[in-house]
Design an enzyme around this catalytic site. Structure first.
Site, mmCIF file in Angstrom:
data_model
loop_
_atom_site.group_PDB
_atom_site.id
_atom_site.type_symbol
_atom_site.label_atom_id
_atom_site.label_comp_id
_atom_site.label_asym_id
_atom_site.label_seq_id
_atom_site.Cartn_x
_atom_site.Cartn_y
_atom_site.Cartn_z
ATOM 1 N N ASP A 164 18.836 -5.384 -36.119
ATOM 2 C CA ASP A 164 19.070 -5.522 -34.670
ATOM 3 C C ASP A 164 19.400 -4.185 -34.020
ATOM 4 O O ASP A 164 20.384 -4.072 -33.279
ATOM 5 C CB ASP A 164 20.197 -6.528 -34.424
ATOM 6 N N HIS A 324 24.697 -17.875 -32.357
ATOM 7 C CA HIS A 324 23.604 -18.272 -33.270
ATOM 8 C C HIS A 324 24.090 -19.140 -34.427
ATOM 9 O O HIS A 324 23.471 -19.173 -35.498
ATOM 10 C CB HIS A 324 22.878 -17.039 -33.839
ATOM 11 N N HIS A 351 20.375 -10.712 -36.838
ATOM 12 C CA HIS A 351 20.422 -11.704 -35.756
ATOM 13 C C HIS A 351 21.788 -11.814 -35.071
ATOM 14 O O HIS A 351 21.885 -11.724 -33.852
ATOM 15 C CB HIS A 351 19.949 -13.059 -36.276
HETATM 16 FE FE LIG Z 1 17.771 -11.856 -33.322
#
Ligand SMILES: [Fe+2]
Ligand SMILES: *[C@@H]1O[C@H](CO)[C@@H](O)[C@H](O)[C@H]1NC(C)=O
Ligand SMILES: *[C@@H]1O[C@H](CO)[C@@H](O)[C@H](O)[C@H]1NC(C)=O
Ligand SMILES: *[C@@H]1O[C@H](CO)[C@@H](O)[C@H](O)[C@H]1NC(C)=O
Ligand SMILES: *[C@@H]1O[C@H](CO)[C@@H](O)[C@H](O)[C@H]1NC(C)=O
Ligand SMILES: *[C@@H]1O[C@H](CO)[C@@H](O)[C@H](O)[C@H]1NC(C)=O
Ligand SMILES: *[C@@H]1O[C@H](CO)[C@@H](O)[C@H](O)[C@H]1NC(C)=O
Ligand SMILES: *[C@@H]1O[C@H](CO)[C@@H](O)[C@H](O)[C@H]1NC(C)=O
Length: 472
Positions: A164, A324, A351
Site C-alpha cells: 500500500d 476492512h 490492504h
Molecule cells: Fe487495498
C-alpha cells in the site's frame, strides 16, 4: 485542512493508547508524528523526468522465470516508440549481450500512455552482478542488478516487504528506509500508486509519477508484484470497464513459468524460498482457475529445495483492525486448510493501513451447519503478517478491535516496512521497521523457525532416521 488531518491522527493515536492490551497480544501505544497524508506534488524531485530526448523512465525489474535465472526489465519512453532492446552483461563483458523486448501502449479515459517496454533476459548466472543499458544515444541509461543465489535450502536471502505504498511523503520515507535495510528483493503486497484516487487523465499521470518514484529501488532489484483493489480501476462511468488495465500494461509477472493462466496469480522460487502470489480480487472458489492452479502449485513445493514457503496476497486473512475487518473471510474459508496442511511459513498481506502479526492459529473446522468455529493455537499454521502501512494518501487505520483478539500477537498503526532475513533452512530473522522521525526503527523483531525443518516432530523423525541433522 492538513492541520485538522494531523489533529485527527493524534486523537486516534491517543485513543489507541488507552486501549487495554488483550490476553496474549500487544497493542502498541506508540504515538507517532507523521507527514501529512497528501501526495508529493508532481514537480517534486522524486518524480523528476530523466534528461535526454525520449529517455527511458519508470525503469523496474522483476523475476522472469521460475528459479531466478531470468529478469523482466520494463520501462517507458514518453515521446516515441524508441528501442525495446536491452544491452547487458557482467562488468567484464558490459553490453556483451542483447535482448529484444516488446512495446505496448494504452489509453485510459482521455489519458494516452507512453510506450511501455518489457524485455525478458534469461540464461543468467546465479549470484552475479549484471549491468544493463536501455534507451538510445545520448538518452541511454544504465542500471544494474544482482541475480539470486542458486536454489538451495540453506541459501541466505533478505526480502523486503512493502504494501500500500502510494506516493506521499510517508511513502517516500518508507522507501528510503527500505533502501537502507539491505533487502535484496521486494515482496510487494498490492495497492501500488493510488492513481485511481485521481480523475480523468491524472489517473495515468499518477501511474507515471509512481513509476518514476520507485525506480530508485525497482530498477536495481526485483519487485515481486501482487495486485490490490487500487489496481482494479473498474470505472464504467468513464468508459473504463476492463479491470487491472493500467497495472497489467505496466507490470509484468512471470506467470507462465509456474503454469498459471493469469498474470495476477503465480509463483517463483528464489534462493531458499518458494513464493506464491495470489489475487484477492480474482475468483478463488472451488474449481476456479486460481483454485485449480494453487492446488497444483502447492504440490510443486519441495521443502528440501526451498524450505521457506511464503504466500503473498492483498487482503489479510487474519487482522483485527476495524478497517476492512473480515474482508478476507472468503479466501480464508477456501484456502486456510491448504496453508495449514502444507505448513506454509508466512502469509503476507497489505490492504489495512497498519501493522499486525498473528500467532500460529487456525480456524479450519468451521461447520456451516452447526456454526462451530473458533481460531485455535495450531503449530502447523502459518504466521499472518499485515504490512499495509507503506504510507499512501488514505492515511493510517488506527482503530483496532478491543479487546485484542487472542490470535493477534502485535499491532501498531504506524507507517513502515518489514524485512525477512532468511539465514538457512531453519532460521529467519524478521523485523518490522517503523518510520520514525526520519529514522528506521526496528519495532517488532521475531526469530522464525522454519515450519518444515524446525518443527519438533520433523526434527525427531529426522534424528531417528539420520544421525546428522542440520540446524541442531
Ligand atoms: Fe487495498
Ligand atoms: C499507440 O501509439 C500509437 C502511436 O502513437 C497510436 O497511433 C495508437 O493509437 C496508440 N494505441 C493506443 C491503444 O493508445
Ligand atoms: C481530460 O478530461 C478532463 C475532463 O473531462 C479535462 O479537464 C482535461 O483537460 C482532459 N485532458 C486531456 C489531456 O484531454
Ligand atoms: C508446466 O506444465 C508443463 C506441461 O504440462 C510441464 O512440462 C512443466 O514442467 C510445468 N511447469 C511447472 C513449473 O510445473
Ligand atoms: C525434492 O528435492 C530433492 C532435492 O532436489 C529431490 O531429491 C527430491 O526428489 C524432490 N522431491 C520431489 C517429490 O520431487
Ligand atoms: C457439520 O455438522 C453436522 C451436524 O453436526 C455434521 O453432520 C457434519 O458432518 C458436519 N460437517 C463437517 C464438515 O464437519
Ligand atoms: C523414517 O524411517 C521410517 C522407518 O524406516 C519410515 O517409515 C519414515 O517414513 C522415515 N521418516 C522420514 C522423515 O524419512
Ligand atoms: C542457521 O542460522 C541460525 C541463525 O543464524 C544459526 O544459529 C544456526 O546455527 C544456523 N544453522 C546452521 C545449520 O547453520
Amino acid at each position: 485542512m492538513l492541520q485538522s488531518q494531523y489533529e485527527i491522527v493524534v486523537l486516534i493515536c491517543t485513543l489507541v493508547s488507552f486501549i487495554r492490551t488483550g490476553i496474549g497480544g500487544r497493542t502498541s501505544t506508540y504515538i507517532r508524528s507523521e507527514w501529512p497524508s497528501s501526495d508529493m506534488p508532481l514537480h517534486n524531485d522524486v518524480f523528476a523526468v530523466p534528461k535526454g530526448h525520449n529517455a527511458p523512465q519508470q525503469v523496474h525489474i522483476t523475476q522472469g522465470d521460475y528459479d531466478g535465472k531470468a529478469v523482466i526489465i520494463s520501462w517507458v519512453t514518453p515521446n516515441g516508440v524508441g528501442s525495446s532492446q536491452v544491452l547487458y552483461g557482467t562488468l567484464d563483458q558490459k553490453n556483451g549481450f542483447s535482448a529484444q523486448g516488446t512495446v505496448t501502449n494504452y489509453t485510459f479515459y482521455n489519458y494516452s500512455s507512453g510506450f511501455i517496454h518489457h524485455c525478458l533476459i534469461d540464461g543468467l548466472e546465479y549470484g552475479t552482478k549484471y549491468y544493463y543499458k536501455i534507451g538510445e544515444d545520448k538518452a541511454a541509461r544504465e542500471f544494474w542488478f544482482v541475480t539470486p543465489p542458486k536454489i538451495d535450502p540453506d541459501a541466505p536471502y533478505t526480502f523486503g516487504i512493502i504494501g500500500d505504498l502510494g506516493q506521499t511523503y510517508n511513502s517516500f520515507s518508507t522507501l528510503e528506509h527500505y533502501m537502507q535495510s539491505g533487502g535484496q528483493t521486494v515482496l510487494f503486497l498490492g495497492d501500488l500508486s493510488y492513481a485511481d484516487r485521481y480523475e480523468h487523465n491524472n489517473i495515468g499521470i499518477r501511474w507515471d509519477s509512481w513509476g518514476r518514484f520507485i525506480e530508485r529501488s525497482a530498477a536495481y532489484q526485483p519487485w515481486i508484484w501482487s495486485a490490490g483493489n487500487h489496481e482494479i480501476e473498474y470505472m464504467p462511468h468513464i468508459g473504463e470497464d476492463f479491470p487491472f488495465k493500467s497495472y497489467l500494461h505496466r507490470f509484468h509477472t512471470p506467470y507462465m513459468a509456474s503454469n498459471s493462466s493469469n498474470p495476477l496469480w503465480y509463483a517463483v522460487r528464489r534462493a531458499s524460498a518458494h513464493i506464491i502470489v495470489l489475487s484477492s480480487y480474482s475468483s478463488f472458489v472451488k474449481y476456479s482457475p486460481q483454485w485449480m492452479w494453487l492446488r497444483e502449485e502447492l504440490k510443486r513445493v519441495n521443502r528440501s529445495e526451498t524450505p521457506w514457503l511464503i504466500v503473498v496476497m492483498h487482503v489479510p486473512l487474519y487482522n483485527s483492525d476495524q478497517v476492512h475487518y473480515m474482508e478476507g473471510e472468503g479466501m480464508r474459508a477456501v484456502f486456510e486448510s491448504w496453508f495449514v496442511q502444507s505448513k506454509a511459513d508466512f502469509i503476507f498481506a497489505g490492504h489495512v493501513h497498519a501493522y499486525e502479526r498473528s500467532y500460529r492459529i487456525s480456524n479450519i473446522y468451521y461447520n456451516v451447519s452447526t456454526g462451530d468455529r473458533y481460531p485455535v493455537p495450531d503449530k502447523s499454521a502459518p504466521v499472518y503478517l499485515t504490512v499495509g502501512d507503506g504510507g499512501n494518501q488514505e492515511g493510517l487505520a488506527g482503530r483496532f478491535w478491543d479487546p485484542q483478539p487472542e490470535y493477534s500477537a502485535f499491532r501498531e498503526a504506524s507507517y513502515g516496512h518489514s524485512t525477512l532475513e532468511i539465514k538457512n533452512r531453519t532460521h529467519a530473522f524478521y523485523h518490522w521497521n517503523r518510520n520514525d522521525d526520519g529514522k528506521k526503527v526496528p519495532t517488532d523483531d521475531v526469530i522464525f523457525h522454519n515450519q518444515y525443518w524446525a518443527s519438533n516432530l520433523r526434527r525427531r523423525r529426522l534424528k531417528k532416521n539420520h544421525s546428522k541433522v542440520e540446524g541442531e
